[in-house]
Design an enzyme around this catalytic site. Sequence first.
Site, PDB file in Angstrom:
ATOM      1  N   GLU A  49       0.870  -1.197   0.000  1.00 24.81           N
ATOM      2  CA  GLU A  49       0.000   0.000   0.000  1.00 24.81           C
ATOM      3  C   GLU A  49       0.895   1.231   0.000  1.00 24.81           C
ATOM      4  OE1 GLU A  49      -2.544   0.735   3.420  1.00 24.81           O
ATOM      5  OE2 GLU A  49      -3.605   2.333   2.378  1.00 24.81           O
ATOM      6  N   ASP A  63      -3.595  11.374  -1.778  1.00 28.41           N
ATOM      7  CA  ASP A  63      -3.796  12.829  -1.738  1.00 28.41           C
ATOM      8  C   ASP A  63      -4.239  13.312  -3.120  1.00 28.41           C
ATOM      9  OD1 ASP A  63      -2.987  12.979   0.928  1.00 28.41           O
ATOM     10  OD2 ASP A  63      -0.879  13.081   0.359  1.00 28.41           O
ATOM     11  N   LYS A  84      -4.513  21.246  -7.472  1.00 27.34           N
ATOM     12  CA  LYS A  84      -3.979  22.257  -8.401  1.00 27.34           C
ATOM     13  C   LYS A  84      -3.237  21.579  -9.554  1.00 27.34           C
ATOM     14  CE  LYS A  84      -3.734  26.073  -5.250  1.00 27.34           C
ATOM     15  NZ  LYS A  84      -3.032  26.361  -4.014  1.00 27.34           N
ATOM     16  N   ASP A 101     -12.463   8.882  -2.708  1.00 25.72           N
ATOM     17  CA  ASP A 101     -13.743   9.601  -2.596  1.00 25.72           C
ATOM     18  C   ASP A 101     -13.790  10.716  -3.629  1.00 25.72           C
ATOM     19  OD1 ASP A 101     -11.531  10.880  -1.151  1.00 25.72           O
ATOM     20  OD2 ASP A 101     -12.985  12.501  -0.970  1.00 25.72           O
ATOM     21  N   THR A 153     -10.471   1.513   5.052  1.00 22.03           N
ATOM     22  CA  THR A 153      -9.309   2.300   5.499  1.00 22.03           C
ATOM     23  C   THR A 153      -9.802   3.423   6.429  1.00 22.03           C
ATOM     24  OG1 THR A 153      -9.236   4.127   3.899  1.00 22.03           O
ATOM     25  CG2 THR A 153      -8.427   2.000   3.122  1.00 22.03           C
ATOM     26  N   TYR A 203      -9.482   6.696   6.061  1.00 13.18           N
ATOM     27  CA  TYR A 203     -10.160   7.747   5.283  1.00 13.18           C
ATOM     28  C   TYR A 203     -11.478   7.248   4.707  1.00 13.18           C
ATOM     29  CZ  TYR A 203      -6.666  11.414   5.551  1.00 13.18           C
ATOM     30  OH  TYR A 203      -5.851  12.410   6.011  1.00 13.18           O
ATOM     31  N   GLU A 204     -11.481   6.017   4.292  1.00 12.43           N
ATOM     32  CA  GLU A 204     -12.703   5.444   3.725  1.00 12.43           C
ATOM     33  C   GLU A 204     -13.837   5.507   4.750  1.00 12.43           C
ATOM     34  OE1 GLU A 204     -11.967   1.473   2.355  1.00 12.43           O
ATOM     35  OE2 GLU A 204     -13.701   1.480   1.054  1.00 12.43           O
TER      36      GLU A 204
HETATM   37  N1  SAM Z   1      -4.279   5.157   2.836  1.00 11.80           N
HETATM   38  C1  SAM Z   1      -4.715   5.794   4.072  1.00 11.80           C
HETATM   39  C2  SAM Z   1      -6.208   5.750   4.202  1.00 11.80           C
HETATM   40  O1  SAM Z   1      -6.883   5.428   3.213  1.00 11.80           O
HETATM   41  O2  SAM Z   1      -6.711   6.007   5.295  1.00 11.80           O
HETATM   42  C3  SAM Z   1      -4.163   7.229   4.181  1.00 11.80           C
HETATM   43  C4  SAM Z   1      -4.667   8.207   3.163  1.00 11.80           C
HETATM   44  S1  SAM Z   1      -3.906   9.833   3.305  1.00 11.80           S
HETATM   45  C5  SAM Z   1      -5.048  10.866   2.526  1.00 11.80           C
HETATM   46  C6  SAM Z   1      -2.605   9.745   2.080  1.00 11.80           C
HETATM   47  C7  SAM Z   1      -1.250   9.366   2.672  1.00 11.80           C
HETATM   48  O3  SAM Z   1      -0.346   9.154   1.599  1.00 11.80           O
HETATM   49  C8  SAM Z   1      -0.647  10.446   3.556  1.00 11.80           C
HETATM   50  O4  SAM Z   1      -0.339   9.901   4.821  1.00 11.80           O
HETATM   51  C9  SAM Z   1       0.615  10.877   2.802  1.00 11.80           C
HETATM   52  O5  SAM Z   1       1.679  11.240   3.657  1.00 11.80           O
HETATM   53  C10 SAM Z   1       0.938   9.627   1.984  1.00 11.80           C
HETATM   54  N2  SAM Z   1       1.698   9.889   0.744  1.00 11.80           N
HETATM   55  C11 SAM Z   1       1.385  10.793  -0.217  1.00 11.80           C
HETATM   56  N3  SAM Z   1       2.304  10.775  -1.207  1.00 11.80           N
HETATM   57  C12 SAM Z   1       3.212   9.821  -0.861  1.00 11.80           C
HETATM   58  C13 SAM Z   1       4.409   9.344  -1.463  1.00 11.80           C
HETATM   59  N4  SAM Z   1       4.850   9.854  -2.632  1.00 11.80           N
HETATM   60  N5  SAM Z   1       5.101   8.373  -0.845  1.00 11.80           N
HETATM   61  C14 SAM Z   1       4.668   7.859   0.340  1.00 11.80           C
HETATM   62  N6  SAM Z   1       3.550   8.289   0.974  1.00 11.80           N
HETATM   63  C15 SAM Z   1       2.823   9.243   0.383  1.00 11.80           C
END
Ligand code: SAM
Length: 222
Positions: free
Chosen positions: A42, A118, A122, A154, A191, A193-194
Site C-alpha cells: 500500500e 492525496d 492544483k 472519494d 481504510t 479515510y474510507e
Molecule cells: N491510505 C490511508 C487511508 O486510506 O486512510 C491514508 C490516506 S492519506 C489521505 C494519504 C497518505 O499518503 C498520507 O499519509 C501521505 O503522507 C501519503 N503519501 C502521499 N504521497 C506519498 C508518497 N509519494 N510516498 C509515500 N507516501 C505518500
Amino acid sequence: MRMRKLPWAEEYIRQADIVIKEQSKYKGTWKQKLSCTKLHVEIGCGKGDYLLRMSEKDTESGWIGIEKDTNVMAIAARKYDRQPQPSQNIAFLLGDAQALQEWFEVGEIDVLHLNFSDPWPKKRAHKKRLSHASFIAMYRQVLSENGEIQMKTDNSSLFEFSLLQFQEGGWYLHDISVDYRRISHDEDAVTEYEQRFMDLQQPIYRAVWKKFPYINTDKKKR
Ligand code: SAM
C-alpha cells in the site's frame, strides 16, 4: 492537512522493528522475509489501519505499507506494537514512493494499493498524484506479470484523472465501481479515510487495473 509534529515520533521509529530502516535490504527477497507467495504493497498507508486489518484477514500474503510522513508512520508502528498478537506478515517502509524501484525488484509485487491518495487539486501539482503517468510507469516495472493495482478514492476528479492516466499507459481496466461500499465487501478492509467518507454517506470510487497480457502494436499505430 499536515499533522502537528509529534515529539516522540522519530525516536519511536528508530526503535520500532516493524519499520525497516534499510529499505533496499530486502529488495528481491521480500517474499522470503514475510514468508509469503503473494506480496501486497500500500502506497501512502497513513496510520496503517488497512494494512493491519488486511494482514490479519489474509495471513497467507505479505503486506508492506509505504508512508513518507514520519508522524503518521510512527502512529502506524505504535498501533502495530500495541496489538496483542502482532502479525508476522507485515512491514512498514518510511520514505517517498518515488524510490519504489530501489526497494523492490522488477516483478516482485503482486498487488499495489492506492487508498485515498492525496488529490493534489492544483494542476501544477498533478505530477505528485500517485496515479500520475510517472508513478504508473514505475508500477509497471515492480509489478509481477499478473500483477494489479487497486485504487479507492472519494475524489471524483482524481478518479477520472487516474482512469485516463492508466488508459494512456496501456493498462487493462479489470473492475470499476462508482459506489463500491453500496454492497458489503468483507474481503476488503475499510481504510481510515474510507470510514470518514462512508460516515458522510459519500460514494467510494474503486478501480482495478492489470497489465495488458500483450501489447497490440497495430492498434497503437492507428
Ligand atoms: N491510505 C490511508 C487511508 O486510506 O486512510 C491514508 C490516506 S492519506 C489521505 C494519504 C497518505 O499518503 C498520507 O499519509 C501521505 O503522507 C501519503 N503519501 C502521499 N504521497 C506519498 C508518497 N509519494 N510516498 C509515500 N507516501 C505518500
